[in-house]
Scaffold this motif. Sequence first.
Motif, PDB file in Angstrom:
ATOM      1  N   LEU A 234       1.347  21.318   0.371  1.00  0.00           N
ATOM      2  CA  LEU A 234       0.744  20.471  -0.662  1.00  0.00           C
ATOM      3  C   LEU A 234       0.908  18.980  -0.358  1.00  0.00           C
ATOM      4  O   LEU A 234       0.068  18.175  -0.760  1.00  0.00           O
ATOM      5  CB  LEU A 234       1.353  20.810  -2.027  1.00  0.00           C
ATOM      6  N   LEU A 235       1.961  18.631   0.365  1.00  0.00           N
ATOM      7  CA  LEU A 235       2.178  17.217   0.680  1.00  0.00           C
ATOM      8  C   LEU A 235       1.270  16.710   1.800  1.00  0.00           C
ATOM      9  O   LEU A 235       1.266  15.508   2.091  1.00  0.00           O
ATOM     10  CB  LEU A 235       3.639  16.967   1.049  1.00  0.00           C
ATOM     11  N   ILE A 236       0.497  17.590   2.420  1.00  0.00           N
ATOM     12  CA  ILE A 236      -0.477  17.133   3.424  1.00  0.00           C
ATOM     13  C   ILE A 236      -1.378  16.058   2.825  1.00  0.00           C
ATOM     14  O   ILE A 236      -1.720  15.071   3.486  1.00  0.00           O
ATOM     15  CB  ILE A 236      -1.313  18.316   3.943  1.00  0.00           C
ATOM     16  N   LEU A 237      -1.761  16.236   1.576  1.00  0.00           N
ATOM     17  CA  LEU A 237      -2.617  15.246   0.913  1.00  0.00           C
ATOM     18  C   LEU A 237      -1.918  13.892   0.827  1.00  0.00           C
ATOM     19  O   LEU A 237      -2.532  12.838   1.069  1.00  0.00           O
ATOM     20  CB  LEU A 237      -2.992  15.737  -0.478  1.00  0.00           C
ATOM     21  N   VAL A 238      -0.638  13.883   0.501  1.00  0.00           N
ATOM     22  CA  VAL A 238       0.123  12.629   0.410  1.00  0.00           C
ATOM     23  C   VAL A 238       0.285  12.013   1.792  1.00  0.00           C
ATOM     24  O   VAL A 238       0.151  10.782   1.962  1.00  0.00           O
ATOM     25  CB  VAL A 238       1.493  12.885  -0.236  1.00  0.00           C
ATOM     26  N   PHE A 239       0.563  12.835   2.796  1.00  0.00           N
ATOM     27  CA  PHE A 239       0.680  12.322   4.164  1.00  0.00           C
ATOM     28  C   PHE A 239      -0.638  11.689   4.620  1.00  0.00           C
ATOM     29  O   PHE A 239      -0.641  10.643   5.278  1.00  0.00           O
ATOM     30  CB  PHE A 239       1.068  13.450   5.121  1.00  0.00           C
ATOM     31  N   ALA A 240      -1.754  12.328   4.284  1.00  0.00           N
ATOM     32  CA  ALA A 240      -3.060  11.779   4.653  1.00  0.00           C
ATOM     33  C   ALA A 240      -3.293  10.447   3.959  1.00  0.00           C
ATOM     34  O   ALA A 240      -3.811   9.489   4.556  1.00  0.00           O
ATOM     35  CB  ALA A 240      -4.166  12.771   4.299  1.00  0.00           C
ATOM     36  N   TRP A 241      -2.935  10.371   2.696  1.00  0.00           N
ATOM     37  CA  TRP A 241      -3.083   9.140   1.915  1.00  0.00           C
ATOM     38  C   TRP A 241      -2.265   8.008   2.533  1.00  0.00           C
ATOM     39  O   TRP A 241      -2.732   6.872   2.677  1.00  0.00           O
ATOM     40  CB  TRP A 241      -2.643   9.425   0.491  1.00  0.00           C
ATOM     41  N   ALA A 242      -1.011   8.336   2.923  1.00  0.00           N
ATOM     42  CA  ALA A 242      -0.145   7.310   3.519  1.00  0.00           C
ATOM     43  C   ALA A 242      -0.690   6.853   4.870  1.00  0.00           C
ATOM     44  O   ALA A 242      -0.680   5.649   5.178  1.00  0.00           O
ATOM     45  CB  ALA A 242       1.265   7.864   3.680  1.00  0.00           C
ATOM     46  N   ALA A 243      -1.167   7.782   5.693  1.00  0.00           N
ATOM     47  CA  ALA A 243      -1.707   7.412   7.003  1.00  0.00           C
ATOM     48  C   ALA A 243      -2.960   6.560   6.855  1.00  0.00           C
ATOM     49  O   ALA A 243      -3.135   5.556   7.572  1.00  0.00           O
ATOM     50  CB  ALA A 243      -2.026   8.675   7.805  1.00  0.00           C
ATOM     51  N   ARG A 244      -3.813   6.937   5.939  1.00  0.00           N
ATOM     52  CA  ARG A 244      -5.024   6.151   5.685  1.00  0.00           C
ATOM     53  C   ARG A 244      -4.655   4.729   5.270  1.00  0.00           C
ATOM     54  O   ARG A 244      -5.223   3.745   5.754  1.00  0.00           O
ATOM     55  CB  ARG A 244      -5.859   6.821   4.600  1.00  0.00           C
ATOM     56  N   GLY A 245      -3.693   4.588   4.355  1.00  0.00           N
ATOM     57  CA  GLY A 245      -3.276   3.262   3.909  1.00  0.00           C
ATOM     58  C   GLY A 245      -2.692   2.429   5.028  1.00  0.00           C
ATOM     59  O   GLY A 245      -2.955   1.229   5.138  1.00  0.00           O
TER      60      GLY A 245
ATOM     61  N   ARG B 153       0.821  -1.210   0.000  1.00  0.00           N
ATOM     62  CA  ARG B 153       0.000   0.000   0.000  1.00  0.00           C
ATOM     63  C   ARG B 153       0.860   1.267   0.000  1.00  0.00           C
ATOM     64  O   ARG B 153       0.415   2.323  -0.431  1.00  0.00           O
ATOM     65  CB  ARG B 153      -0.913   0.024   1.236  1.00  0.00           C
ATOM     66  N   LEU B 154       2.083   1.140   0.501  1.00  0.00           N
ATOM     67  CA  LEU B 154       2.961   2.305   0.574  1.00  0.00           C
ATOM     68  C   LEU B 154       3.354   2.818  -0.802  1.00  0.00           C
ATOM     69  O   LEU B 154       3.698   3.992  -0.954  1.00  0.00           O
ATOM     70  CB  LEU B 154       4.214   1.951   1.382  1.00  0.00           C
ATOM     71  N   PHE B 155       3.306   1.947  -1.821  1.00  0.00           N
ATOM     72  CA  PHE B 155       3.719   2.364  -3.150  1.00  0.00           C
ATOM     73  C   PHE B 155       2.892   3.543  -3.664  1.00  0.00           C
ATOM     74  O   PHE B 155       3.414   4.449  -4.312  1.00  0.00           O
ATOM     75  CB  PHE B 155       3.608   1.200  -4.141  1.00  0.00           C
ATOM     76  N   GLN B 156       1.597   3.534  -3.385  1.00  0.00           N
ATOM     77  CA  GLN B 156       0.728   4.582  -3.924  1.00  0.00           C
ATOM     78  C   GLN B 156       1.105   5.970  -3.408  1.00  0.00           C
ATOM     79  O   GLN B 156       1.357   6.884  -4.215  1.00  0.00           O
ATOM     80  CB  GLN B 156      -0.729   4.246  -3.621  1.00  0.00           C
ATOM     81  N   PRO B 157       1.175   6.201  -2.088  1.00  0.00           N
ATOM     82  CA  PRO B 157       1.586   7.533  -1.642  1.00  0.00           C
ATOM     83  C   PRO B 157       3.031   7.874  -1.992  1.00  0.00           C
ATOM     84  O   PRO B 157       3.352   9.050  -2.212  1.00  0.00           O
ATOM     85  CB  PRO B 157       1.367   7.497  -0.126  1.00  0.00           C
ATOM     86  N   MET B 158       3.902   6.860  -2.071  1.00  0.00           N
ATOM     87  CA  MET B 158       5.285   7.152  -2.461  1.00  0.00           C
ATOM     88  C   MET B 158       5.355   7.642  -3.894  1.00  0.00           C
ATOM     89  O   MET B 158       6.122   8.561  -4.217  1.00  0.00           O
ATOM     90  CB  MET B 158       6.150   5.908  -2.284  1.00  0.00           C
ATOM     91  N   ILE B 159       4.543   7.046  -4.769  1.00  0.00           N
ATOM     92  CA  ILE B 159       4.476   7.534  -6.153  1.00  0.00           C
ATOM     93  C   ILE B 159       3.973   8.975  -6.158  1.00  0.00           C
ATOM     94  O   ILE B 159       4.511   9.834  -6.867  1.00  0.00           O
ATOM     95  CB  ILE B 159       3.571   6.626  -6.999  1.00  0.00           C
ATOM     96  N   GLY B 160       2.933   9.248  -5.350  1.00  0.00           N
ATOM     97  CA  GLY B 160       2.432  10.613  -5.245  1.00  0.00           C
ATOM     98  C   GLY B 160       3.483  11.570  -4.720  1.00  0.00           C
ATOM     99  O   GLY B 160       3.615  12.696  -5.211  1.00  0.00           O
ATOM    100  N   LEU B 161       4.247  11.120  -3.719  1.00  0.00           N
ATOM    101  CA  LEU B 161       5.310  11.964  -3.157  1.00  0.00           C
ATOM    102  C   LEU B 161       6.342  12.330  -4.209  1.00  0.00           C
ATOM    103  O   LEU B 161       6.665  13.518  -4.401  1.00  0.00           O
ATOM    104  CB  LEU B 161       5.978  11.223  -1.995  1.00  0.00           C
ATOM    105  N   PHE B 162       6.858  11.332  -4.910  1.00  0.00           N
ATOM    106  CA  PHE B 162       7.916  11.613  -5.880  1.00  0.00           C
ATOM    107  C   PHE B 162       7.378  12.383  -7.084  1.00  0.00           C
ATOM    108  O   PHE B 162       8.097  13.203  -7.663  1.00  0.00           O
ATOM    109  CB  PHE B 162       8.604  10.316  -6.307  1.00  0.00           C
ATOM    110  N   ALA B 163       6.114  12.142  -7.452  1.00  0.00           N
ATOM    111  CA  ALA B 163       5.521  12.915  -8.546  1.00  0.00           C
ATOM    112  C   ALA B 163       5.463  14.397  -8.170  1.00  0.00           C
ATOM    113  O   ALA B 163       5.805  15.279  -8.989  1.00  0.00           O
ATOM    114  CB  ALA B 163       4.126  12.390  -8.868  1.00  0.00           C
ATOM    115  N   MET B 164       5.043  14.685  -6.929  1.00  0.00           N
ATOM    116  CA  MET B 164       4.982  16.083  -6.500  1.00  0.00           C
ATOM    117  C   MET B 164       6.380  16.696  -6.413  1.00  0.00           C
ATOM    118  O   MET B 164       6.585  17.849  -6.809  1.00  0.00           O
ATOM    119  CB  MET B 164       4.276  16.182  -5.151  1.00  0.00           C
TER     120      MET B 164
END
Length: 223
Positions: free
Chosen positions: A52-63, A17-28
């Motif tokens: 802007l990375l608050i969204l990625v942090f939220a995604w990672a915490a949710r996952g 599940r970590l792959f998804q927010p990590m992809i978002g992190l590196f994309a940003m």
Amino acid sequence: MIPLVRFKLAAYARSHRLFQPMIGLFAMLVVFYSTTVPAGKELSSYADSAGLLILVFAWAARGSLDTEPATQRLISMTAAGRPGREVGAGLLAAFVVNLGMAAVAVALPLGIGFAAMPAPGDLAQGVALHLVGLSVGTALGALTSRPILPSPAASMLVLFGGYLALLLISISPVGRFAVPIMPWMRAANAGTLDGALLALAAAALFWSTAGVAAYVRLRRTRP
């Protein structure tokens, strides 16, 4: 509690599940630093990144909090001895994941994003802003996790909608007293963050704490 935190981190890593927010992190980060940040603008860049990375942090915490099915969470509660320990371990695991992602967001531009090394004070403020951002993101992710919102569609809608609401409120007249994402970006761009950081961080951490407290309270009836 520490063994339970390690167990949750290992389960999160194995689930991919970590792959998804990590992809978002590196994309940003690619978007942020596709053009070299000129000397003197490092703090402004960090402020934008933290907001802007608050969204990625939220995604990672949710996952992270979604990794275990309900049955496994009940087993973890029993093994921990008290339900509160399992809830606390889950939050701590989510925080640790986001701490690692924030470290990447702070360190990466030092090597490839900045034309010059930031001043020590600017670097310290950039670190502080990312800590504030990951705290907000962890709270938002917890409130949209499966124990609170069982529907994946509703969870993602509330997560993205909640972040958008935070942005919109932050540009309103009461933005400094909510989660002040835009105010800290503006202060960094204007060079006035030194005097405003403490008040802005206090407001954001107050609401983050309130969000985590709401999550803990809701988990009493939603294992």
